[in-house]
Enzyme design. Structure first.
Site, PDB file in Angstrom:
ATOM      1  N   GLY A  12       0.843  -1.182   0.000  1.00 12.27           N
ATOM      2  CA  GLY A  12       0.000   0.000   0.000  1.00 12.27           C
ATOM      3  C   GLY A  12       0.879   1.233   0.000  1.00 12.27           C
ATOM      4  CD  GLN A  17       3.581   5.833   2.630  1.00 11.42           C
ATOM      5  OE1 GLN A  17       2.554   5.324   2.204  1.00 11.42           O
ATOM      6  NE2 GLN A  17       4.629   5.132   3.039  1.00 11.42           N
ATOM      7  CB  CYS A  62       6.508   2.237   6.954  1.00 14.69           C
ATOM      8  SG  CYS A  62       5.704   3.653   6.240  1.00 14.69           S
ATOM      9  CG  LEU A  63       7.039   1.526   0.806  1.00 10.26           C
ATOM     10  CD1 LEU A  63       6.221   1.841  -0.439  1.00 10.26           C
ATOM     11  CD2 LEU A  63       8.186   0.591   0.478  1.00 10.26           C
ATOM     12  CG  HIS A 104       0.685   0.837   7.492  1.00  4.00           C
ATOM     13  ND1 HIS A 104       1.688   0.508   8.374  1.00  4.00           N
ATOM     14  CD2 HIS A 104       1.272   1.585   6.515  1.00  4.00           C
ATOM     15  CE1 HIS A 104       2.827   1.037   7.956  1.00  4.00           C
ATOM     16  NE2 HIS A 104       2.602   1.709   6.822  1.00  4.00           N
ATOM     17  CD  GLU A 105      -0.329   2.263   3.026  1.00  2.00           C
ATOM     18  OE1 GLU A 105      -0.010   3.460   2.868  1.00  2.00           O
ATOM     19  OE2 GLU A 105       0.512   1.362   3.192  1.00  2.00           O
ATOM     20  CG  HIS A 108       1.215   6.546   5.862  1.00  2.00           C
ATOM     21  ND1 HIS A 108       2.401   7.069   6.314  1.00  2.00           N
ATOM     22  CD2 HIS A 108       1.443   5.230   5.658  1.00  2.00           C
ATOM     23  CE1 HIS A 108       3.306   6.110   6.385  1.00  2.00           C
ATOM     24  NE2 HIS A 108       2.751   4.983   5.999  1.00  2.00           N
TER      25      HIS A 108
END
Length: 137
Positions: A12, A17, A62-63, A104-105, A108
């Site tokens: 995701g 991000q 996480c990215l 999670h997304e 963000h």
């Protein structure tokens, strides 16, 4: 955004991000299949927890924080309400890992990182260490 997610083997990716302050995220349609290239685009998502007492601690990475992993407890069943790219209202029930991914997304989009959800910061580690010591868990 989808190409960025695929390039980094993500499941995701939220718009903040990649530098965009909009309530938009992309998710792999099947986050358990890293080769899945079909995405769900979610706009203005709202997550409703269906079973708040049923939480599972799951390792998250996480990215935005490459190389780290931490254990985060999250509800296992959620209802996702969102708009699709055509502006149509959509609903989707998610359970297990897909429920974790969407939470999670959406975090963000609210300025929250998985680190903020960790009850015990002693349980953060490098991905390589985590994989070495938790293989087979």
């Amino acid at each position: 955004m989808a190409e960025t997610m695929f390039k980094h083997d993500g499941v995701g990716l939220a718009a903040p991000q990649v530098g965009h302050s909009v309530r938009l995220a992309v998710l792999r349609e099947n986050p358990e299949d890293i080769h899945c290239r079909t995405v769900i685009e979610i706009i203005n998502p709202l997550v409703k927890v269906l079973k708040p007492v049923e939480r599972k601690t799951f390792p998250e990475s996480c990215l935005s924080i490459p190389g780290l992993v931490g254990e985060v407890p999250r509800p296992q069943s959620v209802l996702l309400e969102y708009l699709n790219r055509k502006g149509e209202q959509c609903n989707m029930r998610l359970d297990g890992f897909p429920a974790i991914v969407v939470q999670h997304e959406v975090d963000h989009l609210d300025g929250i990182l998985f680190l903020d959800r960790m009850p015990d910061m002693k349980k953060i580690s490098y991905v390589e260490e985590y994989e070495q010591f938790h293989a087979g868990d």
